[in-house]
Design a protein around this motif. Structure first.
Motif, mmCIF file in Angstrom:
data_model
loop_
_atom_site.group_PDB
_atom_site.id
_atom_site.type_symbol
_atom_site.label_atom_id
_atom_site.label_comp_id
_atom_site.label_asym_id
_atom_site.label_seq_id
_atom_site.Cartn_x
_atom_site.Cartn_y
_atom_site.Cartn_z
ATOM 1 N N GLU A 131 27.419 -4.331 -25.650
ATOM 2 C CA GLU A 131 28.507 -2.888 -25.409
ATOM 3 C C GLU A 131 28.955 -3.213 -24.069
ATOM 4 O O GLU A 131 30.327 -3.483 -24.559
ATOM 5 C CB GLU A 131 27.202 -1.846 -24.704
ATOM 6 N N GLY A 132 28.864 -4.549 -23.224
ATOM 7 C CA GLY A 132 29.063 -5.129 -22.353
ATOM 8 C C GLY A 132 29.997 -6.351 -22.719
ATOM 9 O O GLY A 132 31.164 -5.984 -22.557
ATOM 10 N N ALA A 133 30.015 -6.832 -23.760
ATOM 11 C CA ALA A 133 30.800 -7.816 -25.178
ATOM 12 C C ALA A 133 31.729 -7.178 -24.854
ATOM 13 O O ALA A 133 33.242 -7.834 -24.876
ATOM 14 C CB ALA A 133 29.825 -8.167 -25.009
ATOM 15 N N VAL A 134 31.836 -6.200 -25.708
ATOM 16 C CA VAL A 134 33.101 -5.685 -26.763
ATOM 17 C C VAL A 134 33.891 -5.100 -25.747
ATOM 18 O O VAL A 134 34.152 -4.634 -26.389
ATOM 19 C CB VAL A 134 32.041 -5.171 -28.063
ATOM 20 N N ALA A 135 33.400 -4.386 -25.032
ATOM 21 C CA ALA A 135 34.023 -3.121 -23.822
ATOM 22 C C ALA A 135 35.451 -5.050 -23.366
ATOM 23 O O ALA A 135 36.061 -4.118 -22.410
ATOM 24 C CB ALA A 135 33.540 -2.933 -22.478
ATOM 25 N N LEU A 163 31.416 -12.404 -25.397
ATOM 26 C CA LEU A 163 30.762 -11.701 -26.620
ATOM 27 C C LEU A 163 29.744 -13.299 -26.565
ATOM 28 O O LEU A 163 28.950 -12.729 -27.423
ATOM 29 C CB LEU A 163 31.235 -11.415 -28.111
ATOM 30 N N GLU A 164 30.616 -14.163 -27.190
ATOM 31 C CA GLU A 164 29.648 -15.575 -27.018
ATOM 32 C C GLU A 164 28.974 -16.101 -26.009
ATOM 33 O O GLU A 164 27.481 -16.045 -26.198
ATOM 34 C CB GLU A 164 30.854 -16.902 -26.929
ATOM 35 N N TYR A 165 29.509 -15.538 -24.929
ATOM 36 C CA TYR A 165 28.495 -15.904 -23.958
ATOM 37 C C TYR A 165 27.341 -14.588 -23.599
ATOM 38 O O TYR A 165 25.860 -15.467 -23.596
ATOM 39 C CB TYR A 165 29.447 -15.550 -22.401
ATOM 40 N N ALA A 166 27.229 -13.452 -23.981
ATOM 41 C CA ALA A 166 26.225 -12.641 -24.348
ATOM 42 C C ALA A 166 25.339 -12.814 -25.568
ATOM 43 O O ALA A 166 24.354 -12.619 -24.978
ATOM 44 C CB ALA A 166 26.865 -11.207 -24.880
ATOM 45 N N ARG A 167 26.108 -13.632 -26.945
ATOM 46 C CA ARG A 167 25.691 -14.548 -27.371
ATOM 47 C C ARG A 167 23.904 -15.814 -26.922
ATOM 48 O O ARG A 167 23.218 -15.575 -27.303
ATOM 49 C CB ARG A 167 26.471 -14.528 -28.869
ATOM 50 N N ASP A 185 26.682 -12.656 -34.331
ATOM 51 C CA ASP A 185 27.675 -13.263 -34.787
ATOM 52 C C ASP A 185 28.633 -11.847 -35.654
ATOM 53 O O ASP A 185 29.470 -11.680 -36.396
ATOM 54 C CB ASP A 185 26.626 -13.631 -35.690
ATOM 55 N N THR A 186 28.003 -10.537 -36.242
ATOM 56 C CA THR A 186 28.511 -9.701 -37.010
ATOM 57 C C THR A 186 30.476 -9.305 -36.401
ATOM 58 O O THR A 186 30.762 -9.194 -36.906
ATOM 59 C CB THR A 186 27.197 -8.808 -37.001
ATOM 60 N N TYR A 187 29.901 -9.285 -35.224
ATOM 61 C CA TYR A 187 30.600 -9.030 -34.294
ATOM 62 C C TYR A 187 31.917 -10.026 -34.078
ATOM 63 O O TYR A 187 32.772 -8.877 -33.607
ATOM 64 C CB TYR A 187 29.925 -7.828 -32.522
ATOM 65 N N LEU A 188 30.881 -10.606 -33.939
ATOM 66 C CA LEU A 188 32.276 -11.997 -33.245
ATOM 67 C C LEU A 188 32.963 -12.483 -34.639
ATOM 68 O O LEU A 188 33.831 -12.270 -34.789
ATOM 69 C CB LEU A 188 31.581 -13.484 -33.742
ATOM 70 N N ALA A 189 32.577 -12.370 -35.794
ATOM 71 C CA ALA A 189 32.956 -12.265 -37.590
ATOM 72 C C ALA A 189 33.825 -11.213 -37.619
ATOM 73 O O ALA A 189 35.490 -11.234 -37.700
ATOM 74 C CB ALA A 189 32.204 -12.393 -38.263
ATOM 75 N N LEU A 200 28.647 -8.658 -16.963
ATOM 76 C CA LEU A 200 28.384 -8.279 -18.208
ATOM 77 C C LEU A 200 27.492 -6.610 -18.194
ATOM 78 O O LEU A 200 27.997 -5.562 -19.169
ATOM 79 C CB LEU A 200 27.723 -9.199 -19.147
ATOM 80 N N LEU A 201 26.429 -7.088 -17.653
ATOM 81 C CA LEU A 201 26.160 -5.853 -17.306
ATOM 82 C C LEU A 201 26.600 -4.409 -17.241
ATOM 83 O O LEU A 201 25.954 -3.403 -17.767
ATOM 84 C CB LEU A 201 24.543 -6.183 -16.144
ATOM 85 N N LEU A 202 27.532 -4.773 -15.366
ATOM 86 C CA LEU A 202 28.231 -3.718 -15.448
ATOM 87 C C LEU A 202 29.100 -2.594 -16.587
ATOM 88 O O LEU A 202 28.591 -1.806 -16.396
ATOM 89 C CB LEU A 202 28.160 -4.594 -14.394
ATOM 90 N N GLU A 203 29.726 -3.450 -17.372
ATOM 91 C CA GLU A 203 30.404 -3.054 -18.001
ATOM 92 C C GLU A 203 29.907 -2.297 -19.328
ATOM 93 O O GLU A 203 30.050 -1.582 -19.788
ATOM 94 C CB GLU A 203 31.557 -4.234 -18.968
ATOM 95 N N GLY A 204 28.796 -3.083 -19.607
ATOM 96 C CA GLY A 204 27.524 -2.390 -20.560
ATOM 97 C C GLY A 204 27.495 -1.124 -20.156
ATOM 98 O O GLY A 204 27.380 0.038 -20.975
ATOM 99 N N ALA A 205 26.839 -1.191 -18.732
ATOM 100 C CA ALA A 205 26.432 0.331 -18.426
ATOM 101 C C ALA A 205 27.521 1.439 -17.902
ATOM 102 O O ALA A 205 27.537 1.951 -18.913
ATOM 103 C CB ALA A 205 25.760 0.237 -17.730
ATOM 104 N N VAL A 206 28.519 1.158 -17.493
ATOM 105 C CA VAL A 206 29.509 2.008 -17.601
ATOM 106 C C VAL A 206 30.244 2.421 -19.209
ATOM 107 O O VAL A 206 30.338 3.687 -19.086
ATOM 108 C CB VAL A 206 30.797 1.602 -17.049
ATOM 109 N N ALA A 207 29.863 1.839 -19.794
ATOM 110 C CA ALA A 207 30.642 1.700 -21.441
ATOM 111 C C ALA A 207 29.517 2.392 -22.562
ATOM 112 O O ALA A 207 30.196 3.957 -22.312
ATOM 113 C CB ALA A 207 30.757 0.442 -22.231
ATOM 114 N N ARG A 208 28.312 2.380 -21.852
ATOM 115 C CA ARG A 208 27.201 3.111 -22.650
ATOM 116 C C ARG A 208 27.167 4.137 -22.156
ATOM 117 O O ARG A 208 27.203 4.884 -22.215
ATOM 118 C CB ARG A 208 25.672 2.699 -22.621
ATOM 119 N N ARG A 209 27.400 4.882 -20.902
ATOM 120 C CA ARG A 209 27.226 5.880 -20.104
ATOM 121 C C ARG A 209 28.961 6.531 -20.651
ATOM 122 O O ARG A 209 28.245 8.235 -20.840
ATOM 123 C CB ARG A 209 28.549 6.179 -17.988
#
Lengths: 177, 177
Positions: A144-148, A159-163, A82-86, B141-150
DNA sequence: CTCCAGGTATACCGACCGGTCTCGTCGAGA
DNA sequence: TCTCGACGAGACCGGTCGGTATACCTGGAG
């Protein structure tokens, strides 16, 4: 550093660095936006490099303060989402400032340590909230995936999906519609 | 564009843009690295902006060709993860070139469409492989998160972890060590 | 033979880069 | 009253930015 001029410089630098990218923004432009001369900027920060570091440190401090505030009144993992969302309301569709900065800065830049520390802090907070390192890793990956994805999709959809996924739904269960 | 000089320019531009960032690299440096004059560069590409677009297009084409090659001999979702993993050997620890570019380019830059198209193509491929849009979204989502973290962790750890999660393991089961 | 694409070499353009410098002003604290 | 830190105005530094222009060379196709 704590002088009013220094504050204005840091505020404007933050806005400009985030919006246009660190490399693309010049110190003269920052000084002008802050209503300050380059001399004052250099008196306060010494170099562009130090200003970048201060920018990311400030960004972390502000974001962290907001996170803790929200967690205080409603503890739980989804408050992190939610913080990321806000936050995305004024972070606009540009995505995470730390990911953006990480893409521009050489890995040995002093400010890169601030980025790593910020991300580590978020991950550790997730571990504190769940008490499960493995689950924290998973949630951090989602985050990280969601914000990317927000950075190139321009929406908070991911982001909402990830939540939704994080809200303890098992991996394969749908959440859409 | 297809001339030998044009090829060398594109190759050097790709390496430099990826390694140091698009904004940080100048056309003069690219020309010099390619053993070519600026005039030739401008004869071939017309502008830095067009060169950036060509860089990302080429990057997509190369990556996509490799993905399809691997999928041909071993179809399945984890081949997608493996491709990222294999790619990371020469992509080094800098992370996804498209995420890096997205962080630098204004969203209305012509090259940004290439980025969006690339990411969409990956997501669609995941949907094709799973036959399940919802699951594809999750894997993406997993993929994007993983490459972002890399990009800021400097290791392929997150990518390997994500592949483990994707290998149909339920959300909460550990995979580490 | 001629023409032209695809080059090289080089100078140039105005603008901007990060960073330094001198000089002057103003207000608050000792 | 005097001093000192904070700041403005603005010139200056060498160097680089993206982009253009002029002049010349060379090999292969018509």
């Amino acid at each position: 550093m704590t002088t009013p001029a220094g504050q204005r410089i840091l505020e404007q630098a933050s806005a400009l660095f985030y919006a246009h990218g660190i490399t693309a923004v010049g110190v003269a432009g920052i000084a002008e936006a802050a209503g300050v001369t380059k001399k004052t900027l250099y008196d306060c920060f010494g170099s562009k490099s130090a200003l970048i570091t201060a920018y990311l440190q400030r960004r972390h401090n502000q974001w962290w303060a907001e996170l803790q505030e929200r967690l205080a009144e409603r503890p739980g993992v989804d408050t992190v989402f939610d913080t990321y969302l806000a936050h995305s309301q004024f972070d606009t569709e540009l995505g995470c400032g730390f990911q953006r900065a990480a893409a521009e800065l050489p890995h040995d830049h002093p400010a890169f340590a601030v980025i790593r520390a910020h991300k580590q802090a978020v991950r550790d907070e997730l571990e504190r909230l769940t008490g499960d390192p493995e689950r924290a890793d998973f949630l951090f990956l989602l985050l990280e995936g969601a914000v990317a994805r927000r950075a190139f999709e321009g929406t908070t959809e991911a982001l909402e999906y990830a939540r939704g996924v994080a809200a303890d739904r098992p991996t394969s269960a749908p959440t859409a519609d």
